[in-house]
Write an enzyme that holds these catalytic residues in place. Sequence first.
Site, PDB file in Angstrom:
ATOM      1  N   CYS A 179       0.807  -1.215   0.000  1.00 24.77           N
ATOM      2  CA  CYS A 179       0.000   0.000   0.000  1.00 24.77           C
ATOM      3  C   CYS A 179       0.843   1.269   0.000  1.00 24.77           C
ATOM      4  O   CYS A 179       0.310   2.374   0.069  1.00 24.77           O
ATOM      5  CB  CYS A 179      -0.955  -0.036   1.180  1.00 24.77           C
ATOM      6  SG  CYS A 179      -2.002  -1.501   1.080  1.00 24.77           S
ATOM      7  N   HIS A 320      -2.115   8.244   6.064  1.00 26.16           N
ATOM      8  CA  HIS A 320      -2.363   6.904   5.536  1.00 26.16           C
ATOM      9  C   HIS A 320      -3.747   6.450   5.994  1.00 26.16           C
ATOM     10  O   HIS A 320      -4.512   5.906   5.213  1.00 26.16           O
ATOM     11  CB  HIS A 320      -1.272   5.936   5.996  1.00 26.16           C
ATOM     12  CG  HIS A 320      -1.413   4.578   5.407  1.00 26.16           C
ATOM     13  ND1 HIS A 320      -1.374   4.360   4.046  1.00 26.16           N
ATOM     14  CD2 HIS A 320      -1.622   3.361   5.974  1.00 26.16           C
ATOM     15  CE1 HIS A 320      -1.545   3.067   3.808  1.00 26.16           C
ATOM     16  NE2 HIS A 320      -1.699   2.448   4.952  1.00 26.16           N
ATOM     17  N   GLU A 331      -0.498   6.154  13.751  1.00 22.42           N
ATOM     18  CA  GLU A 331       0.021   7.177  12.826  1.00 22.42           C
ATOM     19  C   GLU A 331      -0.147   8.581  13.424  1.00 22.42           C
ATOM     20  O   GLU A 331       0.783   9.403  13.369  1.00 22.42           O
ATOM     21  CB  GLU A 331      -0.706   7.094  11.481  1.00 22.42           C
ATOM     22  CG  GLU A 331      -0.181   8.111  10.463  1.00 22.42           C
ATOM     23  CD  GLU A 331      -0.986   8.122   9.164  1.00 22.42           C
ATOM     24  OE1 GLU A 331      -2.079   7.519   9.122  1.00 22.42           O
ATOM     25  OE2 GLU A 331      -0.521   8.760   8.194  1.00 22.42           O
ATOM     26  N   LYS A 352      -9.150   8.471   2.523  1.00 21.18           N
ATOM     27  CA  LYS A 352      -9.646   7.095   2.350  1.00 21.18           C
ATOM     28  C   LYS A 352     -11.066   6.961   2.896  1.00 21.18           C
ATOM     29  O   LYS A 352     -11.771   6.013   2.565  1.00 21.18           O
ATOM     30  CB  LYS A 352      -8.724   6.091   3.045  1.00 21.18           C
ATOM     31  CG  LYS A 352      -7.376   5.915   2.329  1.00 21.18           C
ATOM     32  CD  LYS A 352      -6.565   4.779   2.919  1.00 21.18           C
ATOM     33  CE  LYS A 352      -5.226   4.603   2.231  1.00 21.18           C
ATOM     34  NZ  LYS A 352      -4.213   5.583   2.687  1.00 21.18           N
ATOM     35  N   HIS A 357      -9.586   2.326   0.196  1.00 23.70           N
ATOM     36  CA  HIS A 357      -8.142   2.137   0.170  1.00 23.70           C
ATOM     37  C   HIS A 357      -7.733   1.574  -1.197  1.00 23.70           C
ATOM     38  O   HIS A 357      -7.999   0.414  -1.492  1.00 23.70           O
ATOM     39  CB  HIS A 357      -7.737   1.193   1.299  1.00 23.70           C
ATOM     40  CG  HIS A 357      -6.257   1.098   1.516  1.00 23.70           C
ATOM     41  ND1 HIS A 357      -5.349   1.783   0.738  1.00 23.70           N
ATOM     42  CD2 HIS A 357      -5.535   0.403   2.430  1.00 23.70           C
ATOM     43  CE1 HIS A 357      -4.124   1.503   1.161  1.00 23.70           C
ATOM     44  NE2 HIS A 357      -4.206   0.671   2.187  1.00 23.70           N
ATOM     45  N   PHE A 416       1.865  -3.319   4.071  1.00 24.94           N
ATOM     46  CA  PHE A 416       2.168  -4.616   4.668  1.00 24.94           C
ATOM     47  C   PHE A 416       3.629  -4.956   4.381  1.00 24.94           C
ATOM     48  O   PHE A 416       4.170  -4.607   3.331  1.00 24.94           O
ATOM     49  CB  PHE A 416       1.281  -5.708   4.058  1.00 24.94           C
ATOM     50  CG  PHE A 416      -0.130  -5.747   4.611  1.00 24.94           C
ATOM     51  CD1 PHE A 416      -0.540  -4.883   5.609  1.00 24.94           C
ATOM     52  CD2 PHE A 416      -1.039  -6.670   4.114  1.00 24.94           C
ATOM     53  CE1 PHE A 416      -1.845  -4.931   6.118  1.00 24.94           C
ATOM     54  CE2 PHE A 416      -2.338  -6.726   4.615  1.00 24.94           C
ATOM     55  CZ  PHE A 416      -2.739  -5.866   5.613  1.00 24.94           C
TER      56      PHE A 416
END
Lengths: 431, 77
Positions: A179, A320, A331, A352, A357, A416
């Site tokens: 991502c 994010h 975050e 998002k 996403h 990831f």
Amino acid sequence: MRRVVVTGLGLISPVGCGVDTAWKNILAGTSGAGRIEHIDVGDMACRVAAMVPRVDGRGGGGVDIAGSYDPDALLSKRERKRVDEFIEYSAVAANEAIADSGWAPSGDEIEARERTGVLFGSGIGGFQTIHEAILHVEQKGPRRLSPFTVPSMLLNMASGYISLRYGFKGPNYSVASACAAGAHAIGDAARLIRHGDADVMVAGGGEAPICRMGIASFVACRAMTTAYNDMPEKASRPYDSGRDGFLMGEGAGAVVLEEYEHARARGAKLYAEVMGYGLSGDAHHITRPCPDGDGGYRAMRSAIDNSGFHPSDIGYINAHGTSTQVGDEVEVRAIERLFGEAASGLCVSSTKSMTGHLMGAAGALEAILTIKTLQDQVAPPTINLDSPSFDTLVDLAPHTARPVSTRAAMSNSFGFGGTNAALVFATAPDA
Amino acid sequence: MSDISERVKKMVVEHLGANEDEVTEKAHLIDDLGADSLDTVELVMKIEEEFDMEIPEDAAEQIRTVGDAINYIKEKS
């Protein structure tokens, strides 16, 4: 030192095809989410996604709905058959960005074409092609498997296809960082220009994961939302106490990056300047971020250091923020730690909440939204943020867009595997 | 037998995105109709499916024009 500016933008997203329409929808707080109806998801725990609206009605689009994607507009049926949807989306976004930039070296401008490269990222690559090829081999045997299976599923084929279409013969490869791929692609491409490997780079990310295997596999690792199948537009709710996982999205974002003097010499319109790029690895867990947000913290810190700015110069962060239980708060805590006193009132939003996403395309889409924020001096909202699950000094921009007054903004992308990227942009040099 | 000819021409139009009037028996798949080597591989597969037959690799390599494909099918069916 060679400076890098942004001279073209393009995107195809769940909130619309084309930068202008999508940006309008983003500022209005419009959700791109809907029920998945074009494939059978009756047996899936998650039956909603943020889909590209299409003229045939798929993904909530229609011929009369602005920003709906017409698949016949750019690629012929024959061309589409040869490429996975992630390549198709990447090509559509790149086409808009290239046209927008006005950079069109002709066939005999060989040096110009050799100095123009393509760098697109993706999280997975040809997810749907892989799915279909496995079904074919297992159910019908290996005979008559499409000869386009490999060129369609390879992750670097978006870069390859775009280079073929426009005759760009400079650096050509892809990044695969889940991502964070879209952000890494833009950051790496800017470095290639800065380093002298190219004068112009078409960079971005594309993802088309909405297939049965895509949904099932992300549900299996407990990353996706499952509680909002009856209220798709409520499913992506970063920072909200009701969040339960990310909402899958699809699409692509593309930017044309250009060496500053090169862009000036041809009188190109300048959107922004790429100031900083930071990268890091978590070395913590395959899917979860470090509890103290260390990886994201270091990516942001090095992007800001690299830009020559001080954290207090950054007036907006496109987070994010995927709407997962752990990641969202981690975050924000990392931002608070890095920004110190400057965190107070700093505008941090997660788009998002509207786009879902887009995985390997997210970093590219969000870089574009960050650039538009600088251009228009207005920050997009975080929709569905009804009741934040934690207190923070930053302004998470619930529900409505808000004016900002800033020269610089940052976009975060984490993936990831514990991969992190942050990009810092500034308003265009001439502005 | 003209049925075979029409069916093959229709498939060529569909899979190569060629104009109907360009798809004559003499038309060369690669030189005239813009196919690449992967397109011809796919076209042979589609012919196999459409006509429920198997075309061995060496025979497939000999199919270079629309007419070659039509004649091969006529011979084998």
